[in-house]
Design a protein around this motif. Structure first.
Motif: not given
Ligand SMILES: [Zn+2]
Lengths: 164, 274
Positions: B27-30, B118-120, B125-134, B195-197
């Motif tokens: 999470l931090a390094d991303d 940059a936009v894509v 990434y932000t979509l994935a970040k939000k899903i993980k945070l949820e 998406l990988s953990t």
């Protein structure tokens, strides 16, 4: 013998004078950043809720809090702890804090904002509701840039953050 | 499911602690690497307002990385500043996609950066970040719950920002549409890495630190599918991970050069505040 309640009150009074380096004129107390002050013996533990993660002023705030609390006679050590529970939200800002924000030229965040929806901000200069959002992200992470179509002034507004 | 209230409790269980620190590094390094790549755009974004907005977002993301590094510090992994600046590339757990340069050329000499990329990259990434945070809001590690809640409040603004750019460019001129499709293809080749953990993913899921990789993937794909449908795009096969899995320490040489630049000042004088 000074009671710890009395000391606590004095510490709060000093904290009222500590400003957020990014928004001078508003005390950290009125921003709702202080969660608790615990005075035991000669130590004051001050629990502080960080605001926006992108505002890198935490070290400075910590230093200022320490200095302020040490001014209180009877307090010999200060322990500033940053805590994240409860989270800091913009509805913690006091009425006085909201007034001070306006004086600084920043419209306070609406208190009834529903997350994810556009929010409405009145112009801090003329009070007009006829405003447009120019940029969600202003000069610091916590502020947005808006424009008042009535008095034709650009102004800043603090972004609402709420616990989801 | 057992919950862990403090770092001390987590440290009592070596297996739990190992999986937890792995995830915190991911999470931090991303956030750290993508914020760095974003900061290289300073002065080069399409217009001045975007320059201001993009640097605010990068500042937020650096702040988020710092929060995770602090959680690692509490777990005895070392000082937060050292964690971001003194580790060697193979110790980094960010997804490869986030370390890739912004385009050809470099910051000082002829930057030929690709705004569509940059936009894509940021939007997906932000979509994935939000899903993980949820998912992390109910993590078995309570301090991580609190961190996630904090970060989530700010990520919603980032998402609004990138969503606006994505929709505007994809519906813009033919040229813009073509460039966006190219950028999507490029991001697609590596997005599985986000998406990988990693190898410890099973332990993370079993001990309730975060939900399992498949669940996170499904949520992300279904979200992107609806974005694509709205924009008249078609979802092809699953995203890939062509250059290796950063979660397991596999990286491209671009990570090393990024870290060299990032840490130059810090390595010379680690004691100096900056
Ligand atoms: Zn006005």
């Amino acid at each position: 013998m000074i009671t710890s309640d009395r000391l606590k009150e004095t510490v709060y009074r000093e904290l009222k004078k500590v400003e957020d380096p990014e928004i001078t004129s508003v005390s950290i107390l009125d921003l709702g950043m202080v969660d608790d002050v615990i005075v035991q013996e000669k130590e004051a533990v001050i629990q502080v809720l960080p605001t926006f993660s992108g505002c890198p002023a935490l070290d400075l705030i910590k230093k200022r809090i320490e200095e302020a609390a040490l001014k209180v006679g009877g307090v010999e050590t200060v322990n500033v702890q940053f805590v994240y529970d409860p989270p800091w939200t913009t509805d913690r800002i006091t009425e006085e804090g909201r007034e001070q924000l306006k004086q600084f030229g920043i419209a306070p965040p609406p208190s009834d904002h529903i997350d994810g929806e556009p929010w409405h901000v009145d112009c801090p200069y003329c009070g007009s509701t006829y405003t447009t959002m120019e940029n969600i992200f202003g000069p610091t992470a916590c502020r947005s840039i808006l424009y008042c179509k009535s008095c034709k002034n650009p102004f800043e507004a603090m972004k609402p953050v709420a616990n989801l | 499911m057992r919950t862990y209230e403090t770092a001390e409790e987590a440290l009592e269980s070596p297996e739990y602690n190992e999986a937890l620190t792995e995830l915190l590094f991911q999470l931090a390094d991303d956030d750290f690497l993508l914020a760095y790549r974003g900061s290289e755009w300073l002065g080069l974004a399409p217009h001045i307002e975007e320059d201001v907005a993009f640097s605010s977002i990068n500042q937020d993301m650096m702040g988020h990385a710092t929060l995770y590094y602090k959680r690692l510090e509490e777990l005895g992994e070392g000082k937060a500043d050292d964690l971001s600046h003194l580790r060697s590339p193979e110790k980094f757990r960010n997804a490869v996609l986030l370390e890739l340069p912004n385009g050809t050329g470099n910051y000082l000499e002829k930057p030929n950066y690709d705004w569509a990329f940059a936009v894509v990259r940021n939007y997906f990434y932000t979509l994935a970040k939000k899903i993980k945070l949820e998912s992390l809001k109910t993590s078995s590690y309570v301090p991580l719950q609190h961190t996630a809640r904090k970060v989530l409040m700010e990520v919603n603004y980032h998402l609004m920002h990138w969503e606006t750019w994505f929709n505007q460019l994809i519906q813009s001129t033919e040229e813009a549409h073509k460039r966006m499709k190219n950028a999507i293809d490029q991001v697609w080749e590596e997005f599985m890495g986000v998406l990988s953990t990693g190898d410890k993913g099973d332990v993370m899921a079993r001990s309730g630190i975060i939900e399992d990789e498949e669940t996170i993937k499904k949520r992300w794909i279904s979200k992107v599918e609806s974005v694509f449908t709205q924009s008249g795009l078609h979802l092809k096969e699953k995203p890939q991970m062509k250059s290796g899995n950063g979660r397991n320490g596999e990286h491209t040489p671009t990570l090393e050069s990024a870290l060299d630049t990032l840490s130059e000042v810090y390595r010379k004088a680690p004691a100096q505040g900056w």
